[in-house]
Scaffold this motif. Structure first.
Motif, PDB file in Angstrom:
ATOM      1  N   TYR A   8       0.935  -1.141   0.080  1.00 15.86           N
ATOM      2  CA  TYR A   8       0.059  -0.126   0.181  1.00 15.86           C
ATOM      3  C   TYR A   8       0.881   1.252   0.008  1.00 15.86           C
ATOM      4  O   TYR A   8       1.717   1.491   0.891  1.00 15.86           O
ATOM      5  CB  TYR A   8      -0.696   0.118   1.000  1.00 15.86           C
ATOM      6  N   THR A   9       0.870   2.197  -1.146  1.00 13.55           N
ATOM      7  CA  THR A   9       1.687   3.167  -1.082  1.00 13.55           C
ATOM      8  C   THR A   9       0.990   4.218  -1.492  1.00 13.55           C
ATOM      9  O   THR A   9      -0.132   4.315  -1.771  1.00 13.55           O
ATOM     10  CB  THR A   9       2.982   2.787  -2.093  1.00 13.55           C
ATOM     11  N   GLY A  10       1.595   5.431  -2.172  1.00 12.49           N
ATOM     12  CA  GLY A  10       1.303   6.493  -2.705  1.00 12.49           C
ATOM     13  C   GLY A  10       1.092   7.813  -1.574  1.00 12.49           C
ATOM     14  O   GLY A  10       1.354   7.735  -0.518  1.00 12.49           O
ATOM     15  N   LYS A  15      -2.907   4.248   3.793  1.00 18.42           N
ATOM     16  CA  LYS A  15      -2.202   3.122   3.585  1.00 18.42           C
ATOM     17  C   LYS A  15      -2.073   2.182   5.060  1.00 18.42           C
ATOM     18  O   LYS A  15      -2.421   1.311   4.923  1.00 18.42           O
ATOM     19  CB  LYS A  15      -0.876   3.738   3.306  1.00 18.42           C
ATOM     20  N   ARG A 135       4.495   5.711   1.571  1.00 18.73           N
ATOM     21  CA  ARG A 135       4.512   6.009   0.582  1.00 18.73           C
ATOM     22  C   ARG A 135       6.023   5.886  -0.008  1.00 18.73           C
ATOM     23  O   ARG A 135       6.893   5.542   0.686  1.00 18.73           O
ATOM     24  CB  ARG A 135       4.430   7.751   0.718  1.00 18.73           C
ATOM     25  N   ILE A 142       7.799  -2.647  -6.112  1.00 14.12           N
ATOM     26  CA  ILE A 142       6.263  -2.648  -6.933  1.00 14.12           C
ATOM     27  C   ILE A 142       6.180  -4.249  -7.914  1.00 14.12           C
ATOM     28  O   ILE A 142       5.224  -4.790  -7.770  1.00 14.12           O
ATOM     29  CB  ILE A 142       5.980  -1.502  -7.618  1.00 14.12           C
ATOM     30  N   GLU A 150      -2.000   1.979  -5.057  1.00 16.65           N
ATOM     31  CA  GLU A 150      -1.564   3.216  -4.724  1.00 16.65           C
ATOM     32  C   GLU A 150      -2.742   4.173  -4.238  1.00 16.65           C
ATOM     33  O   GLU A 150      -3.546   4.369  -5.030  1.00 16.65           O
ATOM     34  CB  GLU A 150      -1.057   3.888  -5.971  1.00 16.65           C
ATOM     35  N   LYS A 152      -4.146   7.836  -3.753  1.00 14.75           N
ATOM     36  CA  LYS A 152      -3.824   9.052  -4.607  1.00 14.75           C
ATOM     37  C   LYS A 152      -4.625  10.008  -3.703  1.00 14.75           C
ATOM     38  O   LYS A 152      -5.708  10.051  -3.638  1.00 14.75           O
ATOM     39  CB  LYS A 152      -4.372   8.966  -6.021  1.00 14.75           C
TER      40      LYS A 152
END
Length: 170
Positions: A8-10, A15, A135, A142, A150, A152
């Protein structure tokens, strides 16, 4: 059950919240959950809630202070301790779900080496689900993950001066 690698990123909010939702679901199903929080220290509301479950363990490895510039030796030592704890959890293979919260940020801040984070995927027993949050997930991470979400940011009330609120953001 086969375990996968989720990331879980972004730049958007949610996240850690998503990973904790998964932890809650797993705990409710009787699965054992182990959470390592990099860079964090403190009495967050989610720690209080998760402490009510016998099958969820949360350990924090950090100063709780936002890192700027070159990390201190203590920051580096905390991150290494968190990494070693994850290795130990994998070696014992007593948990079903393992969450490395803010591990991507630990790499981004230079307190955890990217190779060490990637090695967790190789060390992970086949049956354990590994969730990595934060993040700045690297392109290699990935590519190695089985699922990547992601978050946003479209709009956030923080920019109107709203501080983190107990029970909602902390």
């Amino acid at each position: 059950m086969k375990g996968y690698v989720q990331v879980y990123t972004g730049d958007g909010k949610g996240k850690t919240t998503a990973s904790l939702g998964l932890a809650l679901r797993a705990a409710g199903a009787g699965l054992k959950v182990f959470i390592v929080q990099f860079l964090k220290k403190g009495d967050y509301s989610e720690i209080n809630a998760l402490s009510k479950f016998n099958n969820v363990t949360v350990v924090q490895y950090g100063s709780g202070i936002f890192l700027r510039g070159k990390p201190s030796e203590k920051d580096m030592a905390d991150a290494m301790a968190g990494f070693k704890k994850l290795c130990e959890v994998f070696e014992k293979n007593e948990h079903d779900v393992v969450i490395a919260d803010e591990a991507n940020v630990a790499v981004m801040c230079g307190v955890l080496d990217e190779k060490k984070l990637l090695s967790l995927i190789d060390l992970k027993p086949e049956n354990i689900e590994l969730i990595i949050t934060g993040r700045g997930a690297t392109e290699i991470l990935i590519q190695k993950a089985d699922l990547v979400t992601e978050m946003k940011e479209v709009k956030h009330y923080y920019y109107q001066g709203v501080s983190a609120r107990i029970g909602l953001e902390k």
